[in-house]
Write a protein that holds these residues in place. Structure first.
Motif, PDB file in Angstrom:
ATOM      1  N   ALA A 127      63.935  18.236  34.914  1.00  0.00           N
ATOM      2  CA  ALA A 127      63.853  18.025  33.464  1.00  0.00           C
ATOM      3  C   ALA A 127      62.668  17.131  33.115  1.00  0.00           C
ATOM      4  CB  ALA A 127      65.154  17.416  32.953  1.00  0.00           C
ATOM      5  N   GLN A 128      62.444  16.118  33.942  1.00  0.00           N
ATOM      6  CA  GLN A 128      61.304  15.226  33.697  1.00  0.00           C
ATOM      7  C   GLN A 128      59.984  15.980  33.797  1.00  0.00           C
ATOM      8  OE1 GLN A 128      62.470  12.261  36.520  1.00  0.00           O
ATOM      9  NE2 GLN A 128      62.896  10.727  34.954  1.00  0.00           N
ATOM     10  N   LYS A 129      59.909  16.846  34.809  1.00  0.00           N
ATOM     11  CA  LYS A 129      58.679  17.642  34.977  1.00  0.00           C
ATOM     12  C   LYS A 129      58.459  18.561  33.787  1.00  0.00           C
ATOM     13  CE  LYS A 129      58.345  18.093  39.953  1.00  0.00           C
ATOM     14  NZ  LYS A 129      58.867  19.002  40.986  1.00  0.00           N
ATOM     15  N   ARG A 130      59.547  19.265  33.427  1.00  0.00           N
ATOM     16  CA  ARG A 130      59.451  20.200  32.297  1.00  0.00           C
ATOM     17  C   ARG A 130      59.023  19.482  31.030  1.00  0.00           C
ATOM     18  NH1 ARG A 130      64.229  22.735  33.695  1.00  0.00           N
ATOM     19  NH2 ARG A 130      65.324  21.468  32.173  1.00  0.00           N
ATOM     20  N   LEU A 131      59.646  18.327  30.822  1.00  0.00           N
ATOM     21  CA  LEU A 131      59.374  17.548  29.624  1.00  0.00           C
ATOM     22  C   LEU A 131      57.918  17.111  29.576  1.00  0.00           C
ATOM     23  CD1 LEU A 131      61.701  17.068  27.725  1.00  0.00           C
ATOM     24  CD2 LEU A 131      61.691  14.684  28.404  1.00  0.00           C
ATOM     25  N   ARG A 185      68.231  17.959  39.070  1.00  0.00           N
ATOM     26  CA  ARG A 185      68.098  18.379  37.672  1.00  0.00           C
ATOM     27  C   ARG A 185      67.282  17.391  36.860  1.00  0.00           C
ATOM     28  NH1 ARG A 185      73.785  19.627  35.192  1.00  0.00           N
ATOM     29  NH2 ARG A 185      72.676  19.232  33.264  1.00  0.00           N
ATOM     30  N   LEU A 186      67.477  16.104  37.156  1.00  0.00           N
ATOM     31  CA  LEU A 186      66.753  15.072  36.427  1.00  0.00           C
ATOM     32  C   LEU A 186      65.243  15.192  36.683  1.00  0.00           C
ATOM     33  CD1 LEU A 186      67.068  12.557  34.631  1.00  0.00           C
ATOM     34  CD2 LEU A 186      67.154  11.186  36.700  1.00  0.00           C
ATOM     35  N   ILE A 187      64.891  15.358  37.945  1.00  0.00           N
ATOM     36  CA  ILE A 187      63.469  15.484  38.295  1.00  0.00           C
ATOM     37  C   ILE A 187      62.863  16.718  37.628  1.00  0.00           C
ATOM     38  CG2 ILE A 187      61.859  15.939  40.215  1.00  0.00           C
ATOM     39  CD1 ILE A 187      63.762  14.170  41.936  1.00  0.00           C
ATOM     40  N   GLU A 209      66.628  13.217  24.769  1.00  0.00           N
ATOM     41  CA  GLU A 209      68.099  13.218  24.823  1.00  0.00           C
ATOM     42  C   GLU A 209      68.595  14.020  26.013  1.00  0.00           C
ATOM     43  OE1 GLU A 209      70.212  14.363  21.274  1.00  0.00           O
ATOM     44  OE2 GLU A 209      69.066  12.879  20.130  1.00  0.00           O
ATOM     45  N   ILE A 210      67.853  15.074  26.342  1.00  0.00           N
ATOM     46  CA  ILE A 210      68.218  15.881  27.510  1.00  0.00           C
ATOM     47  C   ILE A 210      68.221  14.986  28.753  1.00  0.00           C
ATOM     48  CG2 ILE A 210      67.429  17.775  28.994  1.00  0.00           C
ATOM     49  CD1 ILE A 210      66.236  19.032  26.413  1.00  0.00           C
ATOM     50  N   LEU A 211      67.186  14.146  28.840  1.00  0.00           N
ATOM     51  CA  LEU A 211      67.078  13.243  29.984  1.00  0.00           C
ATOM     52  C   LEU A 211      68.222  12.233  30.004  1.00  0.00           C
ATOM     53  CD1 LEU A 211      63.336  12.263  30.493  1.00  0.00           C
ATOM     54  CD2 LEU A 211      64.691  13.974  31.672  1.00  0.00           C
ATOM     55  N   SER A 212      68.450  11.600  28.871  1.00  0.00           N
ATOM     56  CA  SER A 212      69.489  10.564  28.856  1.00  0.00           C
ATOM     57  C   SER A 212      70.859  11.177  29.147  1.00  0.00           C
ATOM     58  CB  SER A 212      69.483   9.807  27.530  1.00  0.00           C
ATOM     59  OG  SER A 212      69.766  10.667  26.481  1.00  0.00           O
TER      60      SER A 212
END
Ligand SMILES: [Zn+2]
Length: 244
Positions: A142-146, A138-140, A30-33
């Motif tokens: 967040a994707q890495k963190r995820l 931020r998206l990149i 959901e964070i990503l979306s």
């Protein structure tokens, strides 16, 4: 019975951890979306800002053409002045040139206004570009963190499931079935403590008679209100003291 109950408590603990991880694995994207949604919005705003800038630039360009045209006409009229024969014609040309000069100054004004507006529009475009860039970053991130946290969580989940497999070997089958049944019907929580006569699952009081029975720990008991398997909270303290 005491051992079975203690194992059930441990199993419940494992199952709650497993449930929590599963929830995280499901809800984290959901964070990503969320970021993606904001990014799409920012990209649209940028597009709009660019369109406005293009409009303003067109207004300026058009005004420049008009000014050029008017100036050419002034030049032509001035040339005509050299060739006129009568005073009347001369006066008429003077009036015409005055008119044209007025028109020219109006176009000049419009160009100046357009220049201001272009400057403003460029600022807005720059702002929106900055916003898009930041959200992309931020998206990149967040994707890495995820990715990292998901890998860790999946490892943890595997570990917990192994422990669970091991743990259920020590619990009689029919008790386990009962445990699983209650768990499915009680939001994942089948085993709860009773603290000071109050069930921690439903917060209802256990009748004193039942509470006394519970303290003896010689049979598996359930809460009369929520039907969960209950244990006396002090049991864990005794167990912890024994282990020390
Ligand atoms: Zn209860």
């Amino acid at each position: 019975m005491r051992e079975i109950l203690l194992n059930l408590i441990k199993l419940q603990d494992l199952d709650l951890k497993i449930k929590k991880i599963n929830q995280t694995l499901e809800t984290e994207p959901e964070i990503l979306s969320n970021i993606k949604e904001k990014l799409t919005e920012a990209q649209k705003e940028l597009e709009d800002a660019k369109n406005i800038l293009a409009e303003k630039e067109k207004v300026k360009k058009d005004a420049e053409w008009e000014l050029e045209d008017t100036e050419a006409r002034i030049k032509k009229s001035k040339q005509k002045m050299m060739e006129v024969k009568t005073n009347k014609e001369y006066q008429a040309l003077l009036v015409e040139i005055e008119e044209l000069k007025k028109i020219a100054s109006e176009w000049e004004e419009k160009i100046i206004i357009a220049l201001d507006e272009i400057e403003e529009a460029k600022k807005v475009v720059a702002e929106k570009e900055e916003k898009v860039k930041e959200l992309e970053k931020r998206l990149i991130e967040a994707q890495k963190r995820l990715e990292i946290s998901f890998t860790n969580l999946k490892k943890e989940l595997l570990d917990l499931r192994k422990k669970r497999e091991e743990m259920v070997k020590y619990i009689p089958k029919e008790i386990l079935q009962r445990y699983d049944f209650i768990r499915q019907h009680r939001n994942g929580q089948a085993v709860v403590a009773v603290n000071d006569g109050v069930c921690e699952g439903c917060h209802m009081h256990i009748p004193p008679q039942n509470y006394n029975e519970l303290l003896r720990v010689d049979k598996l008991m359930t809460c009369p209100s929520c039907q969960r398997i209950i244990y006396w909270k002090g049991l864990l303290e005794i167990k912890n003291n024994e282990e020390k």
